[in-house]
Design a protein around this motif. Structure first.
Motif, PDB file in Angstrom:
ATOM      1  N   LYS A  57     -20.400 -68.484  46.887  1.00 61.70           N
ATOM      2  CA  LYS A  57     -21.425 -68.062  45.939  1.00 61.70           C
ATOM      3  C   LYS A  57     -21.097 -68.538  44.528  1.00 61.70           C
ATOM      4  N   ASP A  58     -22.032 -68.221  43.625  1.00 60.27           N
ATOM      5  CA  ASP A  58     -21.850 -68.465  42.188  1.00 60.27           C
ATOM      6  C   ASP A  58     -21.537 -69.929  41.886  1.00 60.27           C
ATOM      7  N   LEU A  59     -22.304 -70.822  42.493  1.00 61.57           N
ATOM      8  CA  LEU A  59     -22.079 -72.250  42.291  1.00 61.57           C
ATOM      9  C   LEU A  59     -22.947 -72.837  41.183  1.00 61.57           C
ATOM     10  N   GLY A  60     -23.887 -72.060  40.671  1.00 60.22           N
ATOM     11  CA  GLY A  60     -24.897 -72.591  39.769  1.00 60.22           C
ATOM     12  C   GLY A  60     -24.368 -73.364  38.584  1.00 60.22           C
ATOM     13  N   LEU A  61     -23.433 -72.776  37.841  1.00 62.64           N
ATOM     14  CA  LEU A  61     -22.952 -73.410  36.620  1.00 62.64           C
ATOM     15  C   LEU A  61     -22.087 -74.633  36.899  1.00 62.64           C
ATOM     16  N   LYS A  62     -21.740 -74.862  38.167  1.00 61.62           N
ATOM     17  CA  LYS A  62     -20.987 -76.070  38.517  1.00 61.62           C
ATOM     18  C   LYS A  62     -21.907 -77.288  38.599  1.00 61.62           C
ATOM     19  N   ASP A  63     -23.218 -77.049  38.532  1.00 57.52           N
ATOM     20  CA  ASP A  63     -24.211 -78.130  38.464  1.00 57.52           C
ATOM     21  C   ASP A  63     -24.048 -79.111  39.628  1.00 57.52           C
ATOM     22  N   ILE A  64     -23.991 -78.566  40.847  1.00 58.19           N
ATOM     23  CA  ILE A  64     -23.816 -79.391  42.042  1.00 58.19           C
ATOM     24  C   ILE A  64     -25.187 -79.768  42.592  1.00 58.19           C
ATOM     25  N   SER A  65     -25.468 -81.044  42.612  1.00 59.89           N
ATOM     26  CA  SER A  65     -26.759 -81.512  43.122  1.00 59.89           C
ATOM     27  C   SER A  65     -26.835 -81.315  44.631  1.00 59.89           C
ATOM     28  N   LEU A  66     -27.943 -80.745  45.087  1.00 59.74           N
ATOM     29  CA  LEU A  66     -28.151 -80.598  46.528  1.00 59.74           C
ATOM     30  C   LEU A  66     -28.264 -81.967  47.192  1.00 59.74           C
ATOM     31  N   LYS A  67     -28.879 -82.906  46.488  1.00 60.63           N
ATOM     32  CA  LYS A  67     -29.114 -84.235  47.049  1.00 60.63           C
ATOM     33  C   LYS A  67     -27.879 -85.115  46.840  1.00 60.63           C
ATOM     34  N   SER A  68     -26.830 -84.790  47.587  1.00 66.19           N
ATOM     35  CA  SER A  68     -25.572 -85.532  47.514  1.00 66.19           C
ATOM     36  C   SER A  68     -25.010 -85.687  48.921  1.00 66.19           C
ATOM     37  N   ASP A  69     -23.817 -86.274  49.031  1.00 64.26           N
ATOM     38  CA  ASP A  69     -23.128 -86.395  50.320  1.00 64.26           C
ATOM     39  C   ASP A  69     -22.269 -85.156  50.537  1.00 64.26           C
ATOM     40  N   TRP A  70     -22.292 -84.635  51.775  1.00 64.99           N
ATOM     41  CA  TRP A  70     -21.587 -83.392  52.081  1.00 64.99           C
ATOM     42  C   TRP A  70     -20.664 -83.580  53.279  1.00 64.99           C
ATOM     43  N   GLU A  71     -19.562 -82.827  53.264  1.00 64.03           N
ATOM     44  CA  GLU A  71     -18.687 -82.755  54.428  1.00 64.03           C
ATOM     45  C   GLU A  71     -18.290 -81.301  54.657  1.00 64.03           C
ATOM     46  N   PHE A  72     -18.473 -80.848  55.890  1.00 68.03           N
ATOM     47  CA  PHE A  72     -18.066 -79.504  56.298  1.00 68.03           C
ATOM     48  C   PHE A  72     -16.979 -79.641  57.360  1.00 68.03           C
ATOM     49  N   ILE A  73     -15.880 -78.931  57.161  1.00 68.15           N
ATOM     50  CA  ILE A  73     -14.776 -78.935  58.120  1.00 68.15           C
ATOM     51  C   ILE A  73     -14.606 -77.508  58.634  1.00 68.15           C
ATOM     52  N   TYR A  74     -14.766 -77.335  59.938  1.00 69.51           N
ATOM     53  CA  TYR A  74     -14.678 -76.016  60.565  1.00 69.51           C
ATOM     54  C   TYR A  74     -13.343 -75.879  61.302  1.00 69.51           C
ATOM     55  N   TYR A  75     -12.766 -74.678  61.216  1.00 70.05           N
ATOM     56  CA  TYR A  75     -11.528 -74.371  61.926  1.00 70.05           C
ATOM     57  C   TYR A  75     -11.809 -73.226  62.899  1.00 70.05           C
ATOM     58  N   PRO A  76     -12.169 -73.555  64.163  1.00 72.89           N
ATOM     59  CA  PRO A  76     -12.542 -72.518  65.130  1.00 72.89           C
ATOM     60  C   PRO A  76     -11.361 -71.620  65.495  1.00 72.89           C
ATOM     61  N   LYS A  77     -11.687 -70.367  65.824  1.00 73.57           N
ATOM     62  CA  LYS A  77     -10.662 -69.440  66.297  1.00 73.57           C
ATOM     63  C   LYS A  77     -10.288 -69.737  67.747  1.00 73.57           C
ATOM     64  N   GLY A  78     -11.199 -70.362  68.467  1.00 67.48           N
ATOM     65  CA  GLY A  78     -10.970 -70.720  69.863  1.00 67.48           C
ATOM     66  C   GLY A  78     -11.994 -71.751  70.273  1.00 67.48           C
ATOM     67  N   SER A  79     -12.188 -71.899  71.574  1.00 63.46           N
ATOM     68  CA  SER A  79     -13.164 -72.863  72.063  1.00 63.46           C
ATOM     69  C   SER A  79     -14.580 -72.430  71.679  1.00 63.46           C
ATOM     70  N   THR A  80     -15.375 -73.360  71.205  1.00 62.61           N
ATOM     71  CA  THR A  80     -16.746 -73.053  70.811  1.00 62.61           C
ATOM     72  C   THR A  80     -17.653 -74.220  71.167  1.00 62.61           C
ATOM     73  N   ALA A  81     -18.873 -73.906  71.539  1.00 60.59           N
ATOM     74  CA  ALA A  81     -19.850 -74.945  71.880  1.00 60.59           C
ATOM     75  C   ALA A  81     -20.882 -75.123  70.775  1.00 60.59           C
ATOM     76  N   ASN A  82     -20.835 -74.262  69.789  1.00 61.95           N
ATOM     77  CA  ASN A  82     -21.837 -74.306  68.727  1.00 61.95           C
ATOM     78  C   ASN A  82     -21.193 -74.671  67.400  1.00 61.95           C
ATOM     79  N   VAL A  83     -21.757 -75.663  66.759  1.00 57.90           N
ATOM     80  CA  VAL A  83     -21.340 -75.983  65.397  1.00 57.90           C
ATOM     81  C   VAL A  83     -22.209 -75.159  64.460  1.00 57.90           C
ATOM     82  N   SER A  84     -21.572 -74.336  63.672  1.00 58.43           N
ATOM     83  CA  SER A  84     -22.316 -73.382  62.861  1.00 58.43           C
ATOM     84  C   SER A  84     -23.309 -74.064  61.927  1.00 58.43           C
ATOM     85  N   PRO A  85     -24.560 -73.599  61.908  1.00 62.20           N
ATOM     86  CA  PRO A  85     -25.520 -74.118  60.925  1.00 62.20           C
ATOM     87  C   PRO A  85     -25.084 -73.759  59.506  1.00 62.20           C
ATOM     88  N   VAL A  86     -25.650 -74.465  58.559  1.00 60.72           N
ATOM     89  CA  VAL A  86     -25.344 -74.254  57.143  1.00 60.72           C
ATOM     90  C   VAL A  86     -26.628 -73.879  56.417  1.00 60.72           C
TER      91      VAL A  86
END
Length: 296
Positions: free
Chosen positions: A244-273
């Motif tokens: 949260k509270d990212l507003g003043l960081k002026d991060i453009s939504l229209k940029s390149d993104w990378e999400f890295i997930y660390y599962p607790k165990g085996s999972t078949a679903n990649v969490s939506p964002v």
């Protein structure tokens, strides 16, 4: 206008004002990981129309709108100055505002079904800056104009006998809040999941969109997640699914993104964002569909 009409108009205006204020509160009750999260909130400045304002000489004074996207992204709407009024074909409404020089925006919303209003903007010399046009049936009209500084006047009149509700702001563009969901293909694994995608060329997203918060949905399946953006030099880490509270960081939504997930165990679903973001409503802005989803 007779006493009965004035009473009816006043009551409708009060109801409209209450709806507007309530709407701003509701807009900031966001669903995150199955819970309702209430963000810190600074109220917009909403003023009701005050009669008599039927002539230029009795024009009601309003304040120049001063919304800034990065500030609104922090749930601070104190820069919004809005007039809420009601008009019909027998009722002229006049407003005046002192503007600084430069690009300014006249924004008018009409919120009565099957009704329209006539709108004009004048400078202090009575020169028409924005000619009359119609805002009809729940439409919001935005007109950009060049201000030389000084006092400007807005004239609004209904086009029928129907009492027509509207709101008005003059100054900076209004800032709109929105939501974007990113869905990924299924991927069964117990190891680290890497998801990279770009929103730079997504034409459905308005220009100058600023991220206010990021939620990793179904976060209970992960011990943590890391997020990086080409628009910001640092990496964000979340263990509860929300950044949260990212507003003043002026991060453009229209940029390149990378999400890295660390599962607790085996999972078949990649969490939506889920991105919550804000953007200025320019005269050429195309508003995206509500709760829009992009698959990556």
């Amino acid at each position: 206008m007779n006493l009965k009409s004035k009473f009816r108009k006043n009551m409708k205006c009060k109801r409209k004002y209450a709806k507007l204020v309530a709407g701003f509160y509701i807009a900031f009750l966001m669903v995150s990981s199955g819970k309702i999260t209430s963000y810190a909130f600074a109220r917009p400045n909403i003023t009701r129309e005050v009669e008599p304002n039927n002539t230029k000489e009795t024009a009601q004074l309003t304040t120049q709108n001063n919304e800034i996207a990065t500030v609104v992204a922090m749930s601070d709407w104190s820069g919004r100055y809005l007039i809420s009024g009601i008009t019909n074909s027998s009722d002229d409404d006049w407003y005046k505002v002192v503007l600084t020089p430069g690009d300014q925006y006249l924004t008018v919303g009409c919120y009565t079904k099957n009704a329209s209003i006539h709108i004009e903007l004048f400078d202090s010399e009575n020169k028409i800056i924005v000619p009359g046009y119609i805002s009809s049936d729940t439409d919001t009209v935005v007109k950009r104009f060049q201000s030389n500084g000084g006092t400007y006047y807005v004239h609004i009149e209904g086009t029928s006998e129907t009492d027509t509700e509207y709101n008005l702001s003059v100054g900076s563009p209004r800032v709109i809040s929105h939501e974007l969901n990113i869905q990924f293909d299924r991927s069964t694994t117990s190891g680290t999941i890497y998801k990279s995608f770009s929103l730079k060329n997504e034409t459905i997203l308005p220009r100058d969109s600023i991220v206010s918060s990021i939620s990793v949905l179904n976060s209970s399946e992960y011990s943590s997640a890391r997020v990086t953006s080409s628009a910001y030099p640092k990496t964000f880490t979340t263990t509860d699914g929300t950044i949260k509270d990212l507003g003043l960081k002026d991060i453009s939504l229209k940029s390149d993104w990378e999400f890295i997930y660390y599962p607790k165990g085996s999972t078949a679903n990649v969490s939506p964002v889920r991105f919550l973001f804000v953007y200025p409503l320019y005269d050429d802005t195309v508003i995206p569909p509500p709760f829009h989803t992009i698959k990556k």
